[in-house]
Each structure stands twice: as structure tokens, then as C-alpha cells.
Design a protein around this motif. Structure first.
Motif, PDB file in Angstrom:
ATOM      1  N   MET A   1       0.812  -1.190   0.000  1.00  0.00           N
ATOM      2  CA  MET A   1       0.000   0.000   0.000  1.00  0.00           C
ATOM      3  C   MET A   1       0.853   1.249   0.000  1.00  0.00           C
ATOM      4  N   LEU A   2       1.929   1.248   0.756  1.00  0.00           N
ATOM      5  CA  LEU A   2       2.769   2.440   0.830  1.00  0.00           C
ATOM      6  C   LEU A   2       3.709   2.555  -0.364  1.00  0.00           C
ATOM      7  N   ALA A   3       3.781   1.537  -1.186  1.00  0.00           N
ATOM      8  CA  ALA A   3       4.581   1.548  -2.410  1.00  0.00           C
ATOM      9  C   ALA A   3       6.034   1.928  -2.150  1.00  0.00           C
ATOM     10  N   GLY A   4       6.571   1.458  -1.048  1.00  0.00           N
ATOM     11  CA  GLY A   4       7.981   1.686  -0.763  1.00  0.00           C
ATOM     12  C   GLY A   4       8.324   3.045  -0.182  1.00  0.00           C
ATOM     13  N   VAL A   5       7.329   3.860   0.134  1.00  0.00           N
ATOM     14  CA  VAL A   5       7.598   5.157   0.755  1.00  0.00           C
ATOM     15  C   VAL A   5       7.119   5.142   2.203  1.00  0.00           C
ATOM     16  N   GLY A   6       7.690   6.000   3.004  1.00  0.00           N
ATOM     17  CA  GLY A   6       7.271   6.094   4.393  1.00  0.00           C
ATOM     18  C   GLY A   6       5.937   6.822   4.513  1.00  0.00           C
ATOM     19  N   PRO A   7       5.239   6.614   5.613  1.00  0.00           N
ATOM     20  CA  PRO A   7       3.937   7.260   5.782  1.00  0.00           C
ATOM     21  C   PRO A   7       4.025   8.781   5.748  1.00  0.00           C
ATOM     22  N   THR A   8       5.128   9.342   6.245  1.00  0.00           N
ATOM     23  CA  THR A   8       5.241  10.809   6.227  1.00  0.00           C
ATOM     24  C   THR A   8       5.491  11.348   4.829  1.00  0.00           C
ATOM     25  N   GLN A   9       5.950  10.500   3.918  1.00  0.00           N
ATOM     26  CA  GLN A   9       6.090  10.913   2.521  1.00  0.00           C
ATOM     27  C   GLN A   9       4.738  10.820   1.816  1.00  0.00           C
ATOM     28  N   LEU A  10       3.986   9.820   2.140  1.00  0.00           N
ATOM     29  CA  LEU A  10       2.671   9.612   1.526  1.00  0.00           C
ATOM     30  C   LEU A  10       1.656  10.633   2.041  1.00  0.00           C
ATOM     31  N   VAL A  11       1.670  10.859   3.345  1.00  0.00           N
ATOM     32  CA  VAL A  11       0.777  11.831   3.981  1.00  0.00           C
ATOM     33  C   VAL A  11       1.650  12.722   4.866  1.00  0.00           C
ATOM     34  N   PRO A  12       2.120  13.830   4.317  1.00  0.00           N
ATOM     35  CA  PRO A  12       3.017  14.694   5.095  1.00  0.00           C
ATOM     36  C   PRO A  12       2.307  15.326   6.303  1.00  0.00           C
ATOM     37  N   PRO A  13       3.035  15.426   7.420  1.00  0.00           N
ATOM     38  CA  PRO A  13       2.449  16.105   8.579  1.00  0.00           C
ATOM     39  C   PRO A  13       2.293  17.601   8.298  1.00  0.00           C
ATOM     40  N   ARG A  14       1.302  18.193   8.916  1.00  0.00           N
ATOM     41  CA  ARG A  14       1.076  19.629   8.774  1.00  0.00           C
ATOM     42  C   ARG A  14       1.971  20.357   9.782  1.00  0.00           C
ATOM     43  N   PRO A  15       2.404  21.564   9.458  1.00  0.00           N
ATOM     44  CA  PRO A  15       3.241  22.316  10.403  1.00  0.00           C
ATOM     45  C   PRO A  15       2.560  22.454  11.765  1.00  0.00           C
ATOM     46  N   GLY A  16       3.282  22.080  12.822  1.00  0.00           N
ATOM     47  CA  GLY A  16       2.765  22.186  14.182  1.00  0.00           C
ATOM     48  C   GLY A  16       1.734  21.140  14.568  1.00  0.00           C
ATOM     49  N   GLU A  17       1.495  20.167  13.707  1.00  0.00           N
ATOM     50  CA  GLU A  17       0.485  19.140  13.997  1.00  0.00           C
ATOM     51  C   GLU A  17       0.957  18.230  15.124  1.00  0.00           C
ATOM     52  N   ASP A  18       0.087  18.001  16.076  1.00  0.00           N
ATOM     53  CA  ASP A  18       0.368  17.102  17.187  1.00  0.00           C
ATOM     54  C   ASP A  18       0.595  15.691  16.640  1.00  0.00           C
ATOM     55  N   PRO A  19       1.610  14.973  17.140  1.00  0.00           N
ATOM     56  CA  PRO A  19       1.878  13.625  16.624  1.00  0.00           C
ATOM     57  C   PRO A  19       0.677  12.680  16.686  1.00  0.00           C
ATOM     58  N   ALA A  20      -0.101  12.735  17.749  1.00  0.00           N
ATOM     59  CA  ALA A  20      -1.278  11.856  17.853  1.00  0.00           C
ATOM     60  C   ALA A  20      -2.324  12.228  16.802  1.00  0.00           C
ATOM     61  N   GLU A  21      -2.514  13.524  16.592  1.00  0.00           N
ATOM     62  CA  GLU A  21      -3.464  13.966  15.569  1.00  0.00           C
ATOM     63  C   GLU A  21      -2.977  13.551  14.182  1.00  0.00           C
TER      64      GLU A  21
END
Length: 56
Positions: A1-21
Motif C-alpha cells: 500500500m505504501l509503495a515503498g515510501v514512508g507514511p510521512t512521505q505519503l501523507v506529510p504532517p502539517r506544520p505544528g500538527e500534534d503527533p497523535a493527531e
């Protein structure tokens, strides 16, 4: 599913986003992509078998 990329590359975190969110949002976005794109050929049966003790 991730096609060889990390989750943060597939869905980048938003600036200042809480890790749990981020975790909840990323998991949700990845699940939606999985549902929309479908299960790759040949994996549906094996996923069912592993969840149901070998019975598809």
C-alpha cells in the motif's frame, strides 16, 4: 500500500500538527486510499485467510 515510501512521505504532517493527531489523520487517509484503490490482485484471499484461520 505504501509503495515503498514512508507514511510521512505519503501523507506529510502539517506544520505544528500534534503527533497523535497526525497519526489519526494519516491512518485515515491511508485507509481511504486503500479502499478507493482496492486490494491488489491476489492479496484479498490471503488477507481473508490469515484473519479467518485459513478459510477464505
Amino acid at each position: 500500500m505504501l509503495a515503498g515510501v514512508g507514511p510521512t512521505q505519503l501523507v506529510p504532517p502539517r506544520p505544528g500538527e500534534d503527533p497523535a493527531e497526525y497519526g489519526c489523520r494519516a491512518a485515515s487517509e491511508i485507509m481511504v486510499r486503500y479502499i478507493v484503490d482496492g486490494i491488489p490482485e491476489g492479496q484479498a484471499n490471503s488477507a481473508c485467510q490469515s484473519r479467518h484461520g485459513g478459510k477464505a
